[in-house]
Motif scaffolding. Structure first.
Motif, PDB file in Angstrom:
ATOM      1  N   ALA A   1      37.756  52.484 -37.929  1.00 22.08           N
ATOM      2  CA  ALA A   1      38.601  53.286 -38.800  1.00 22.08           C
ATOM      3  C   ALA A   1      38.826  52.607 -40.149  1.00 22.08           C
ATOM      4  N   LEU A   2      39.017  51.311 -40.128  1.00 25.09           N
ATOM      5  CA  LEU A   2      39.216  50.562 -41.370  1.00 25.09           C
ATOM      6  C   LEU A   2      38.265  49.360 -41.386  1.00 25.09           C
ATOM      7  N   LYS A   3      37.518  49.238 -42.463  1.00 32.61           N
ATOM      8  CA  LYS A   3      36.495  48.179 -42.538  1.00 32.61           C
ATOM      9  C   LYS A   3      36.859  47.180 -43.613  1.00 32.61           C
ATOM     10  N   GLU A   4      37.628  46.181 -43.217  1.00 33.78           N
ATOM     11  CA  GLU A   4      38.021  45.093 -44.133  1.00 33.78           C
ATOM     12  C   GLU A   4      38.637  45.638 -45.408  1.00 33.78           C
ATOM     13  N   VAL A   5      39.695  46.418 -45.231  1.00 28.17           N
ATOM     14  CA  VAL A   5      40.359  47.025 -46.380  1.00 28.17           C
ATOM     15  C   VAL A   5      41.358  46.042 -46.963  1.00 28.17           C
ATOM     16  N   SER A   6      41.275  45.815 -48.250  1.00 25.42           N
ATOM     17  CA  SER A   6      42.262  44.985 -48.948  1.00 25.42           C
ATOM     18  C   SER A   6      42.831  45.782 -50.099  1.00 25.42           C
ATOM     19  N   ILE A   7      44.141  45.922 -50.109  1.00 23.37           N
ATOM     20  CA  ILE A   7      44.760  46.681 -51.193  1.00 23.37           C
ATOM     21  C   ILE A   7      46.207  46.263 -51.300  1.00 23.37           C
ATOM     22  N   GLY A   8      46.718  46.259 -52.529  1.00 18.25           N
ATOM     23  CA  GLY A   8      48.129  45.949 -52.731  1.00 18.25           C
ATOM     24  C   GLY A   8      48.814  47.136 -53.360  1.00 18.25           C
ATOM     25  N   PHE A   9      50.091  47.332 -53.008  1.00 20.72           N
ATOM     26  CA  PHE A   9      50.858  48.424 -53.607  1.00 20.72           C
ATOM     27  C   PHE A   9      52.018  47.819 -54.366  1.00 20.72           C
ATOM     28  N   ASP A  10      52.067  48.099 -55.662  1.00 25.25           N
ATOM     29  CA  ASP A  10      53.071  47.469 -56.518  1.00 25.25           C
ATOM     30  C   ASP A  10      54.461  47.923 -56.178  1.00 25.25           C
ATOM     31  N   ALA A  11      55.408  47.028 -56.379  1.00 24.25           N
ATOM     32  CA  ALA A  11      56.819  47.402 -56.255  1.00 24.25           C
ATOM     33  C   ALA A  11      57.163  48.321 -57.399  1.00 24.25           C
ATOM     34  N   GLY A  12      58.065  49.257 -57.141  1.00 24.54           N
ATOM     35  CA  GLY A  12      58.531  50.144 -58.196  1.00 24.54           C
ATOM     36  C   GLY A  12      57.515  51.170 -58.627  1.00 24.54           C
ATOM     37  N   ALA A  13      56.445  51.388 -57.856  1.00 31.26           N
ATOM     38  CA  ALA A  13      55.440  52.370 -58.228  1.00 31.26           C
ATOM     39  C   ALA A  13      55.331  53.433 -57.175  1.00 31.26           C
ATOM     40  N   PHE A  14      54.852  54.595 -57.621  1.00 35.75           N
ATOM     41  CA  PHE A  14      54.619  55.709 -56.715  1.00 35.75           C
ATOM     42  C   PHE A  14      53.117  55.748 -56.478  1.00 35.75           C
ATOM     43  N   SER A  15      52.653  55.352 -55.294  1.00 37.93           N
ATOM     44  CA  SER A  15      51.226  55.315 -54.999  1.00 37.93           C
ATOM     45  C   SER A  15      50.864  56.382 -53.986  1.00 37.93           C
ATOM     46  N   ALA A  16      49.628  56.883 -54.095  1.00 39.30           N
ATOM     47  CA  ALA A  16      49.149  57.860 -53.121  1.00 39.30           C
ATOM     48  C   ALA A  16      47.862  57.358 -52.512  1.00 39.30           C
ATOM     49  N   ILE A  17      47.636  57.696 -51.263  1.00 44.29           N
ATOM     50  CA  ILE A  17      46.369  57.392 -50.595  1.00 44.29           C
ATOM     51  C   ILE A  17      45.734  58.725 -50.243  1.00 44.29           C
ATOM     52  N   MET A  18      44.522  58.922 -50.717  1.00 44.51           N
ATOM     53  CA  MET A  18      43.826  60.179 -50.431  1.00 44.51           C
ATOM     54  C   MET A  18      42.475  59.908 -49.796  1.00 44.51           C
TER      55      MET A  18
END
Lengths: 260, 849
Positions: free
Chosen positions: A41-58
């Motif tokens: 399902a996930l193949k070595e996924v690296s990602i950061g989500f900033d504080a104070g931001a509105f992020s979406a995953i699509m």
């Protein structure tokens, strides 16, 4: 409306930047099943989500976007890599510690059935405090309730609220602990466009006015367009990123996934 | 539809496991009781057949009185032996004497118990093997001669007696020493079902066991070729009317039938408890199937929409119920054998010893258990099945909603009507003169339980809220959750609680009954007993204390008066009665007999005194005569010389004096001695004096008033303990029921529970919430049960007010303990479901992809 900027992310590119990340995945691997029916399902996924931001995953269905969300909030155990909420590595916590972390430092908004039917709206909003046995910050409570326009609905039970009102209660709950991060899994999926728009607006306001961090999984371009940044997943990998998105840009990008 | 039903069953096997268990336990108890009764029956049948195998004809007195405590029969003239010896066809004969003989062990204690257990018997030994069920054991054993005795092997082993030892035996005339000449077994057994036996030579036996010149019976062996019937007929020709003759087979059958009758009562007793257990099981089945039907509403509606008829839906649910009932019943029958073993142990604890023998497993047991088990299951599932059948097809397209209802006018009305009918039936059975009062009361009780169960949902909400209030304070959020969840579906909460209500209700009732009985007895003893010491033998009519003891006590300076009390069975006014014998010289100094007319001093050999209630009932007055029949003296006319109103039931209904007893009863023992000590002597000093005097009488138990009252209370408590144990089964089934419902509710609430866990509820908090919800349900059941139990207790005690229940005691401490036990039941029931809830896979629960 700012023009959409696109950058292509190479798989494996980690976090970076001076803004602290509210939540971070580092080389996360998730496998379902075994042998011939194994699904990565996930193949070595690296990602950061900033504080104070509105992020979406699509991403298209099966891309692993929900799985990534579940891994980030500690509900899904990892088969490789690590996830962090702030500086806390979730893999190093006991089950109980993870539960308490969810209670105190993470906010949740699910697609449906967000509320406990036997509790009133107010009790649902203050659920984390009720569970912890601590007092609610009255001022903050009032602010949240006013912002979400729930003042006269506080003593109703979920069956007495419309779908949109229920989601607003869920959003209020997700904010009441001033969490490190709010995870929203298809928050507008079950709502009509008007109510959905309202809920998105409230999420936006939470980020803008209260410096909240929000990560939202969605397949709705209108919803995603509300975010500051969209991360695109396909087949278990991050394939793209978009900043200050527009609905048209999102639609275009999604066409490239082909057939979804 | 069969296939559908069976598939459903297979798919959700686990869900119906608990239901199966509930029915299984009830059926197991029923089957076990039947097996036990059949086994006991066969044991006694074999025993009597063994004793009687060599007897071809049996001659005995025609004068007998049948009472609930066994038959009392007169004696026959020894001279009849000569007549018998002269009859053609007689091969051998033996004059049989039996009586009271209590062995004293090497510590000086009396062996055996004179109460309702196996008797302590003495017999005459006969050399005629056919007529002697005892067999000498070992090479050194010899038949007894003068001054000698043969004892049973069981007693010998227990007391460590060996051949050649001296043994003191308590007899009618007092203790005597004998030399043990032999040890014998009863057939192959060490004893006859626990009875102790002392066998003497004929002359000694007649002297110490009975009256000279009299025999209890004569057993006769026929010459080869002469049938039993022929022998009997020939003997009957020469026997006087006072004697009757039976064939050996008739005697065996008579004994077997007597046991069968007693067993009939015992069977009824046990079956009642099995019925209670199954009644509880019925509630659980009803509840489970209601939940199953509710959970499958959508599916059933879909089937209806696709064209399945109501009847087919009904059938599919019924099939499930039928299969569950069948499996549970079959397993229950198998388990029943284990239950029979357990019940045997329970009875052994009460000194009712049944020898290990083959367990008797009849087809009756199988058939009855199957019919009952399957019947209960399918009947209980009828209402939910009907509800399923009536699902409108449109329900498939609508969202299932949480059933908040519970209040409906129809329910209130029907529930009240049923409860009212039950109450009326109970009150009618108890207070009015109806035939079959017991059935009225029993049916009434069932109706009350059903009615209260129907009304349950109405109070379930408020009671749960009330019980929840302390929980919110002391248990925080889990307590709040528990309280809210208990209130959300009053119908289901109440139905679950009702299973426990039955057990708690009956326990509460029995507790009140026993407490009232104990208090009443103590009060009446206090009111009527003037003395301060009682010497007990424990006898209820067979054997007892030698009359010499009372004489000795009266001679003591420390004793003001000692009055020996005798007990005998006679037919008075055409009814078998216990007649009490008082020493009129002393009795009024120790017991307040409250003579209302006449005088006890006038009690000569043919005079009698009657209790006030009985006299009023029959319209008797002093001077009237009534008819009586004694086993030893035949029909008599007795003159009433006094009427008394003694409260403590120490005098029963009829009293005769010592002259009367000496005239009309052959055995003369004191059942107990009432003593009043000299007031100028200190109580301890007086007691020591009495104990010293009694030390020569090993079966005498000296008690002061407190000990005496406590002993009476202990008797009641022993029976109470047995009943508690038997009701415990129903409580266990209720635990299963609560656990079952809880588990099903958790399945229903999976999404919500997953949500709570996701948002940060810890496992411990979730377990706690489930546990407290269970406790609330259990306490609701306890509240309902205690309300019903208190009503039952009040009604029955009030109804028996004239029969000695002068006090109604509702013991708060015991009832609170019952409520606490209910709470513990809740905790136990929650163990499994709480763990399942806490271990939910959060993501699966919230339905995430």
């Amino acid at each position: 409306m700012a023009k959409a900027t696109m950058t292509t992310i190479r798989a494996g590119d980690g976090d970076g930047g001076s803004v602290p990340s509210a939540a971070r995945a580092a080389k996360v691997v998730k496998v379902f099943g075994s042998g011939p029916t194994e699904v990565q399902a996930l193949k070595e996924v690296s990602i950061g989500f900033d504080a104070g931001a509105f992020s979406a995953i699509m991403g298209p269905s099966g891309s692993g976007k929900s799985t990534l969300l579940h891994c980030l909030c500690g509900l899904e155990p990892l088969d490789g890599g690590a996830v962090f909420i702030g500086d806390t590595e979730l893999g190093k916590l006991t089950e109980r510690q993870r539960t308490l972390l969810r209670r105190d430092r993470i906010g949740f908004v699910f697609q449906t059935f967000n509320l406990i039917p036997v509790l009133t709206a107010k009790e649902n909003i203050t659920l984390p405090m009720l569970m912890a046995g601590t007092k609610v910050d009255e001022g903050w409570f009032d602010t949240v309730v006013e912002t979400l326009e729930l003042t006269d609905r506080l003593h109703h039970r979920p069956t007495e609220l419309s779908g949109g009102q229920q989601q607003r209660v869920a959003v209020a709950r997700s904010l009441i602990t001033k969490p490190d991060i709010v995870f929203a899994d298809e928050p507008t999926g079950n709502l009509d466009s008007h109510s959905g728009g309202e809920v998105l607006g409230f999420l936006r306001r939470a980020v803008d006015n209260f410096d909240q961090s929000v990560v939202m999984v969605t397949h709705d371009p209108h919803a995603a367009a509300q975010a500051d940044r969209i991360v695109f997943l396909d087949d278990g990998r991050i394939v793209d990123e978009m900043f200050t998105p527009t609905v048209e840009a999102v639609l275009d990008r999604m066409k490239q996934f082909g057939g979804e | 539809m069969w296939r559908l039903g069976l598939r459903q069953l297979a798919a959700k096997k686990f869900r119906l496991l608990s239901t199966t268990m509930a029915v299984l336990l009830g059926v197991a108890f029923l089957a076990g009781s039947l097996v036990l009764v059949d086994t006991i029956g066969k044991t006694f049948d074999d025993l009597f057949a063994e004793i009687g195998q060599g007897v071809d004809a049996h001659v005995r007195s025609a004068e007998s009185i049948e009472s609930d405590f066994g038959d009392v029969r007169g004696t026959i003239d020894e001279a009849l032996i000569d007549e018998i010896a002269a009859v053609d066809g007689v091969l051998a004969y033996h004059g049989h004497t039996e009586g009271f003989a209590q062995l004293i062990d090497k510590d000086g204690d009396a062996m055996g118990d004179l109460g309702p257990g196996p008797p302590t018997l003495g017999f005459a030994w006969t050399e005629i093997e056919d007529l002697n069920p005892m067999r000498l054991f070992g090479d050194e054993s010899r038949a007894p001669g003068p001054g000698e005795v043969v004892i049973d092997r069981s007693s010998a082993d227990t007391a460590g007696f060996e051949i050649g030892d001296l043994v003191t035996i308590l007899l009618q005339n007092g203790p005597e020493e004998f030399v043990i000449s032999g040890i014998a077994t009863f057939g192959d057994e060490d004893s006859a079902l626990g009875a102790t036996m002392a066998l003497f030579d004929t002359a000694t036996a007649q002297r110490v066991l009975g009256e000279p010149g009299r025999l209890d019976s004569i057993d006769v062996v026929a010459v080869d070729g002469v049938s039993q019937e022929e022998l009997r007929d020939r003997l009957a020709e020469v026997m006087p009317p006072a004697a009757e003759v039976l064939t050996g087979d008739q005697l065996i059958k008579e004994n077997q039938d007597a046991v069968a009758e007693s067993l009939g009562f015992f069977t009824t007793f046990m079956v009642v408890f099995a019925v209670v257990a199954l009644f509880v099981g019925a509630f659980i089945i009803y509840n489970t199937f209601s939940i199953i039907v509710a959970q499958r509403a959508k599916e059933m509606a879909l089937l209806r929409a696709l064209g399945a008829t109501s009847r087919q839906i009904l059938a599919s649910v019924q099939v499930e119920a039928l299969v569950v009932g069948l499996i549970a019943s079959l397993l229950g029958i198998v388990a029943g054998v284990g239950v029979a073993v357990g019940l045997k142990a329970l009875l052994a604890g009460l000194q009712i010893d049944i020898p290990a023998g083959g367990v008797v497993f009849t087809s009756r047991t199988v058939v009855v258990s199957l019919i009952v088990g399957v019947g209960v299951t399918t009947l209980s599932a009828v209402t939910p099945a009907l509800r399923a059948a009536r699902t409108p097809p449109m329900a498939a397209l609508r969202e299932a909603t949480v059933d908040q209802s519970g209040r409906s006018i129809i329910r209130t009305v029907i529930g009240t009507l049923i409860t009212g009918a039950g109450v009326a039936a109970i009150l009618a059975g108890l207070f009015r003169d109806v035939d079959n009062a017991v059935s009225f009361v029993g049916a009434g009780a069932v109706l009350v339980f059903l009615g209260v169960a129907a009304l349950g949902p109405i109070i379930a909400g408020p009671v749960s809220a009330l019980l929840g209030m302390p929980l919110r304070t002391f248990r925080g959020f889990p307590g709040m959750l528990a309280s809210e969840n208990a209130q959300r579906n009053p119908k289901r909460t109440s139905a679950t609680a009702s299973a426990l209500m039955i057990g708690v209700g009956l326990v509460g009732f029995i507790t009140i009954f026993a407490a009232s009985a104990t208090a009443s007895i103590k009060k009446s003893i206090d009111d009527t007993f003037i003395g301060d010491i009682i010497v007990e033998s424990g006898s209820i009519g067979f054997g007892g204390l030698s009359p010499d003891l009372a004489t000795d006590l009266n001679d003591l300076p420390e004793v003001q008066a000692a009055s020996g009390v005798r007990v005998g069975i006679a037919e008075v006014n055409f009814w078998p009665e216990t007649v009490v014998g008082f020493d009129t010289a002393t009795i009024e100094q120790v017991v307040d007999i409250a003579v209302t007319s006449g005088s006890l001093d006038d009690l000569g050999p043919n005079q009698i005194a009657v209790d006030q209630d009985k006299a009023t009932e029959e319209g008797w007055a002093v001077g009237d005569t009534i008819s009586a029949r004694f086993a030893d003296t035949g029909p008599q006319t007795l003159e009433i010389v006094a009427i008394f109103n003694e409260d403590a039931d120490l005098a029963d209904r009829y009293v005769m004096g010592y002259p009367g007893f000496e005239q009309h009863f052959s055995d003369v023992f004191d059942s107990r001695i009432y003593v009043i000590t000299d007031p100028t002597v200190g109580p301890d000093e007086a007691r020591v004096a009495v104990e010293n005097a009694a030390s020569g009488f090993p079966n005498a138990d000296v008690q002061d008033l407190t000990e005496f009252k406590e002993a009476r209370a202990a008797e009641i408590n022993q029976i109470l303990g047995l009943i508690y144990a038997l009701l415990g089964l129903s409580i266990i089934i209720a635990v299963i029921g609560i656990a079952n419902t809880l588990a099903l509710s958790i399945v229903e609430r999976t999404h919500e529970l997953g949500l709570l866990r996701a948002v940060g509820l810890t496992r411990r908090q979730l377990r706690s919430a489930v546990r407290w919800e269970s406790v609330i349900i259990a306490l609701l059941g306890a509240v309902l049960g205690l309300a019903v139990g208190i009503f039952f207790g009040w009604a029955v005690v009030k109804a028996l007010a004239d029969d000695g229940f002068s006090r109604l005691v509702i013991p708060p401490v015991q009832l609170i303990v019952v409520a606490l036990i209910a709470a513990i039941v809740g905790v136990l029931a929650a163990i499994g479901p709480a763990r399942r809830a806490a271990n939910l896979d959060i993501l699966r629960a919230i339905g995430a992809e």
